[in-house]
Design an enzyme around this catalytic site. Structure first.
Site, PDB file in Angstrom:
ATOM      1  N   TYR A  97     -43.903  32.143  38.970  1.00  0.00           N
ATOM      2  CA  TYR A  97     -42.334  32.192  39.404  1.00  0.00           C
ATOM      3  C   TYR A  97     -41.728  31.267  38.281  1.00  0.00           C
ATOM      4  O   TYR A  97     -40.803  31.381  37.662  1.00  0.00           O
ATOM      5  CB  TYR A  97     -42.147  31.776  40.598  1.00  0.00           C
ATOM      6  CG  TYR A  97     -40.557  31.608  40.934  1.00  0.00           C
ATOM      7  CD1 TYR A  97     -39.704  32.826  41.133  1.00  0.00           C
ATOM      8  CD2 TYR A  97     -39.981  30.506  41.037  1.00  0.00           C
ATOM      9  CE1 TYR A  97     -38.322  32.723  41.525  1.00  0.00           C
ATOM     10  CE2 TYR A  97     -38.564  30.295  41.434  1.00  0.00           C
ATOM     11  CZ  TYR A  97     -37.770  31.494  41.576  1.00  0.00           C
ATOM     12  OH  TYR A  97     -36.604  31.300  41.761  1.00  0.00           O
TER      13      TYR A  97
ATOM     14  N   SER B 212     -33.827  28.261  37.993  1.00  0.00           N
ATOM     15  CA  SER B 212     -34.421  27.527  39.066  1.00  0.00           C
ATOM     16  C   SER B 212     -34.995  26.146  38.473  1.00  0.00           C
ATOM     17  O   SER B 212     -35.373  26.225  37.146  1.00  0.00           O
ATOM     18  CB  SER B 212     -35.794  28.199  39.650  1.00  0.00           C
ATOM     19  OG  SER B 212     -36.332  27.221  40.599  1.00  0.00           O
TER      20      SER B 212
ATOM     21  N   LYS C   9     -38.931  31.511  34.903  1.00  0.00           N
ATOM     22  CA  LYS C   9     -37.762  31.026  35.243  1.00  0.00           C
ATOM     23  C   LYS C   9     -37.629  30.143  33.969  1.00  0.00           C
ATOM     24  O   LYS C   9     -36.836  29.851  33.335  1.00  0.00           O
ATOM     25  CB  LYS C   9     -37.400  30.198  36.460  1.00  0.00           C
ATOM     26  CG  LYS C   9     -37.309  31.204  37.782  1.00  0.00           C
ATOM     27  CD  LYS C   9     -36.275  32.007  37.378  1.00  0.00           C
ATOM     28  CE  LYS C   9     -35.834  32.736  38.696  1.00  0.00           C
ATOM     29  NZ  LYS C   9     -34.735  33.746  38.687  1.00  0.00           N
TER      30      LYS C   9
END
Length: 262
Positions: free
Chosen positions: A155, A142, A159
């Site tokens: 998150y 991401s 990533k």
């Protein structure tokens, strides 16, 4: 120019019942590959496979379930005879909010799905086939792994680690196996709904190409990285965001310039 032709090859795509995973499976299938789609439930995996085509197989396998992953690899070899491509796409984000507000359970789930699962599936694919025959691994990261922002820190950290893992595995597995990643921006998926659903026009306005991403935008890039068209690319992360990151940088530069004038 080498075309992205995958006839005779077989791909496993984790987290492929919808969104980017399903789009990647469809792109790989369209390029000629046999495709195995996994999902948390057998029903979702089978339904997704039926929508892709006759060379697609759906298998229920939660991304972090080692026994299910091993069985999926075995069934793939039994059905198609090879595992040439692995797309580590399964992802989750239960840890919304500041990093320091997260409990261990939510943090561990984020890391298990977003980081450990790609290690697990890569290990199984390499041991079962790729180690002797070569192959291509593509991880779905991401742009969050390349930047920082509020409320998605857990998150983003997972990533960022996946991007680093991509480079590490490229060194460890080359030259037989290439390992790359894609880093999508805001894409029209269920996982990213909070980022676009209530304010899509505003997000599109901040995107140089004038729209949010579609799963197919990322699926076609994954197909490129899986194919011989990218045969001299490994350890790289391909940003697919319509220009969102460069526009964010320009906005930050303008804000700093304004602050400096006071």
């Amino acid at each position: 120019m080498t075309e992205a032709t995958l006839a005779g090859r077989t791909a496993i795509v984790t987290g492929a019942s919808r969104g980017i995973g399903l789009a990647a499976a469809a792109a790989l299938h369209g390029a000629g590959a046999n495709v195995v789609l996994t999902s948390r439930t057998e029903e979702a995996a089978v339904a997704a496979a039926s929508s892709v085509g006759d060379r697609a197989l759906g298998i229920g396998a939660h991304a972090t379930d080692g026994a299910a992953a091993r069985l999926c690899v075995e069934q793939t070899l039994e059905r198609f005879g090879s595992i040439d491509i692995l797309v580590n796409n399964a992802g989750t984000n239960p840890a919304f909010g500041p990093v320091l507000s997260q409990d261990h359970g939510r943090f561990a789930k984020t890391m298990d799905v977003n980081l450990w699962a790609p290690i697990l599936w890569s290990k199984l694919a390499v041991e079962a086939w790729m180690g002797d025959h070569g192959g291509s691994i593509v991880n779905t990261a991401s742009i969050g792994g390349l930047s920082v922002g509020p409320d998605l820190g857990g998150y983003h950290v997972s990533k960022a680690a996946l991007i680093h893992l991509t480079k590490q595995l490229a060194i460890e597995l080359g030259p037989q196996i290439r390992v790359n990643a894609v880093a999508p921006g805001v894409v029209r998926t269920r996982l990213a709904e909070a980022l676009w659903k209530e304010h899509e026009p505003a997000v599109a306005d901040r995107t140089p190409l004038g729209r949010i991403g579609e799963p197919d935008d990322v699926g076609s890039a994954i197909c490129f990285l899986a194919s011989d068209a990218s045969s001299w690319i490994t350890g790289e992360t391909l940003v697919i965001d319509g220009g969102q990151m460069i526009n964010a940088g320009a906005a930050a530069d303008a804000a700093m310039a304004t602050a400096g004038s006071h």
